[in-house]
Design an enzyme around this catalytic site. Structure first.
Site, PDB file in Angstrom:
ATOM      1  CB  SER A 114      13.674  10.206  -1.262  1.00  0.00           C
ATOM      2  OG  SER A 114      14.251  11.502  -1.255  1.00  0.00           O
ATOM      3  CB  SER A 150      13.000  22.312  -6.018  1.00  0.00           C
ATOM      4  OG  SER A 150      12.184  21.190  -6.235  1.00  0.00           O
ATOM      5  N   GLY A 207       8.235  18.751  -3.737  1.00  0.00           N
ATOM      6  CA  GLY A 207       7.190  18.674  -2.721  1.00  0.00           C
ATOM      7  C   GLY A 207       7.778  18.884  -1.344  1.00  0.00           C
TER       8      GLY A 207
END
Length: 623
Positions: free
Chosen positions: A466, A533, A459
């Site tokens: 995290s 990512s 995201g």
């Protein structure tokens, strides 16, 4: 009727020559081919009538016939007066049949030109006599050399516009011969002509008495293409396993090299199984011998597992087999080629997953100089090393165009994005083997009493990945699970400290983390990966490292405005101010997962609530 049959038989025995026309914009390629079609009297009456009408409507030659309109079939081509797509035309003379590909001259359509050149025996490179060699002339000539076309005609066109001047022609011919020698093109015929007026096109022109060579058509009629090398070792790429009933099992394809007879010893690649040819069929007819270029079906003496894409080859001189290769790649897509990104590689009938592991250099097609490159853009050529998921059998392109050429296919759109010519195998690829271990991932998972898997949190920056992963980790740890978190920021302090935030390094960042996560899953752990990512291809690459039930993609979804408003680390503000470049969501894209296993709406719940959704998905009761 007998005369028709006789004509058809005569057509069958005429030799066929495939050639392309290429060069820069407005050099007259379409006009040249159109005039050849007109002179060869291959046009029907209705085509001639349409040509007359179109010449008045779209033509650029006043009251005269515009021969280019016979080739420029797309509406956009006619309106712009350019060639966009490759136009294929058939014509014949008393001596020969021809298939000609008219290739576009604009730089953005170089990929189309490469398509036309891939099957050609000869190339006609046009140059405007007023302009001499241009950038696109050099680009096309490089691709002609790269694709192994051995016969080249330099057609110096529009000689009528320079008064049929001999010195102009000879100066251009001298420049091109120097370029051809540099590219390794040894067989060049230089011809001065006027495609519009027909000078030296179908017959010799009296307007250039100083030229003593053949006309273009005379040269093409007499040209002898490179003969099929029947002395080469036999190779048959299998296109189809022919099994009409339980009594017959044959392997069908077109012989790529050599000749085959019953009794020949063969090896099947990449498996390495050895057998012997029992029967050879050409169509439905059993024959004693077949040669390269013929479609055949072979039966073998042994029951061997052979599938579409395998290669049956001569036992004494088989093709090379490797899972890492070097090749020249012509990139044909608007989205750049990036090292590490995954594509389908199609070599003959064989399809394997592949990635470019290294771009050794980019070739400046105008100067042939080698330049450092981290990516390949549209129409660029690079010398690359490719890593394949499975070994393939191949022959270097310089020796065999069939077994040495491939295309690259986008795994999502199925569009062809690149074309390549194989150079060699990377020898270390065949010397590295898996070391068998007594304790496997199943045993390690059993002793921990858990099912190992990776939870891949993806995201935008500031979405809460995290924080959610950390809460999930604490709750799993409290329940006795063996876990580990791979966090994007933390990993960049060590393993990936050498990587920047460019697109290329982001791809490598995810590749490394995916490999580490796989090792941890093999160790029996539950791994929580928290990375932006941003690219779908790289997340798919990560997914493919794991078994189907081992990978859980968790999309932590939040509107950009919400993530930017949070901006705990102040990164969005710096990106907006231009202090940070390549920042996801600002000047670098984020590609949302189309089908994540778990979709968390981070703007509709607290991190604790979202963590509970993850645990519920896993079937874990939290404390």
């Amino acid at each position: 009727m007998q005369s028709v049959i006789a004509d058809l038989k005569q057509q069958e025995i005429k030799p066929l020559l495939r050639f392309i026309t290429c060069g820069s914009v407005d050099d007259g390629k379409s006009t040249l081919i159109g005039h050849l079609l007109y002179d060869s009297q291959c046009l029907a009456e209705d085509q001639l009538a349409d040509l007359m009408v179109d010449s008045q409507r779209y033509g650029t030659q006043g009251e005269h016939i515009d021969y280019a309109l016979l080739l420029d079939g797309l509406a956009a081509e006619r309106e712009q007066g350019i060639t966009i797509d490759v136009a294929y035309r058939y014509f014949d003379t008393e001596k020969r049949k021809f298939i000609v590909a008219d290739c576009p001259g604009h730089a953005q359509y170089t990929r189309n030109m490469a398509t036309g050149a891939s099957t050609a025996d000869a190339a006609v490179v046009l140059v405007d006599a007023r302009k001499g060699l241009l950038t696109q002339t050099r680009r096309h000539s490089y691709i002609v050399a790269l694709l192994g076309i051995r016969h080249v005609v330099l057609a110096v066109n529009k000689m009528d516009l320079v008064g049929y001047d001999q010195e102009t022609f000879e100066a251009i011919a001298s420049d091109y011969l120097a370029l051809a020698a540099k590219l390794g093109i040894n067989q060049v015929q230089c011809i001065p002509l006027s495609a519009l007026e027909g000078d030296n096109l179908s017959k010799r022109s009296a307007r250039m008495p100083w030229y003593v060579g053949p006309s273009l058509l005379e040269y093409l009629e007499a040209l002898e293409p490179a003969d099929v090398d029947l002395a080469a070792a036999m190779c048959l790429p299998v296109q189809w396993v022919n099994r009409p009933d339980s009594q017959f099992r044959g392997f069908t394809g077109t012989l790529a090299a050599g000749r085959v007879r019953p009794g020949d010893a063969v090896v099947v690649l990449p498996s390495g199984c050895v057998s012997r040819v029992v029967r050879v069929f050409n169509g439905d007819t059993e024959v004693h011998e077949a040669v390269a270029g013929q479609a055949v079906t072979l039966t073998l003496a042994d029951e061997i597992d052979i599938s579409r894409g395998d290669v049956i080859a001569a036992l004494d001189d088989p093709p090379e087999v490797a899972d890492q290769v070097t090749a020249y790649v012509l990139w044909m897509d608007d989205t750049a080629l990036l090292p590490g990104r995954r594509y389908w590689l199609k070599l003959g009938a064989r399809m394997v997953a592949a990635s470019v592991s290294d771009i050794k250099h980019r070739v400046d097609v105008n100067t042939q100089e080698q330049r450092v490159a981290q990516r390949l853009q549209l129409n660029e050529v690079g010398y690359c090393q490719l890593s394949l998921d499975a070994p393939v059998a191949f022959v270097p392109y310089a020796r065999n165009r069939v077994l040495g050429s491939f295309i690259l296919i986008d795994r999502h759109s199925n569009a062809t994005v690149g074309a390549g010519t194989l150079d060699s195998g990377v020898h270390r690829a065949s010397n590295v083997h898996w070391q068998p271990l007594d304790i496997d991932h199943v045993a390690r998972a059993r002793i921990k009493g858990q099912t190992p898997k990776v939870l891949w949190f993806t995201g935008l920056s500031g979405a809460g990945k995290s924080a959610i992963a950390n809460i999930v980790d604490k709750r799993l740890h409290a329940l006795g699970y063996h876990t580990f978190i791979l966090d994007g920021d933390n990993v960049r302090h060590g393993l990936n400290r050498d990587l920047s935030f460019t697109v290329e390094d982001r791809v490598e960042n995810i590749r490394r983390v995916a490999e580490v996560a796989r090792l941890m899953v093999d160790a029996g752990l539950v791994v929580l990966v928290s990375f932006i990512s941003p690219f779908r291809d790289e997340r798919q690459l990560a997914r493919e490292r794991f078994a189907a039930n081992e990978f859980v993609e968790v999309f932590v979804d939040v509107p950009l405005a919400v993530a930017e408003a949070r901006d705990v680390k102040g990164l969005y503000a710096k990106a907006r101010a231009g202090l940070i470049t390549d920042f996801t969501g600002i000047d670098s894209p984020y590609e949302p997962p189309p089908h994540p296993e778990l979709h968390l709406r981070a703007d509709q719940g607290t991190p604790e609530q979202l963590a509970s959704q993850v645990l519920s998905f896993l079937g874990v009761e939290a404390n």
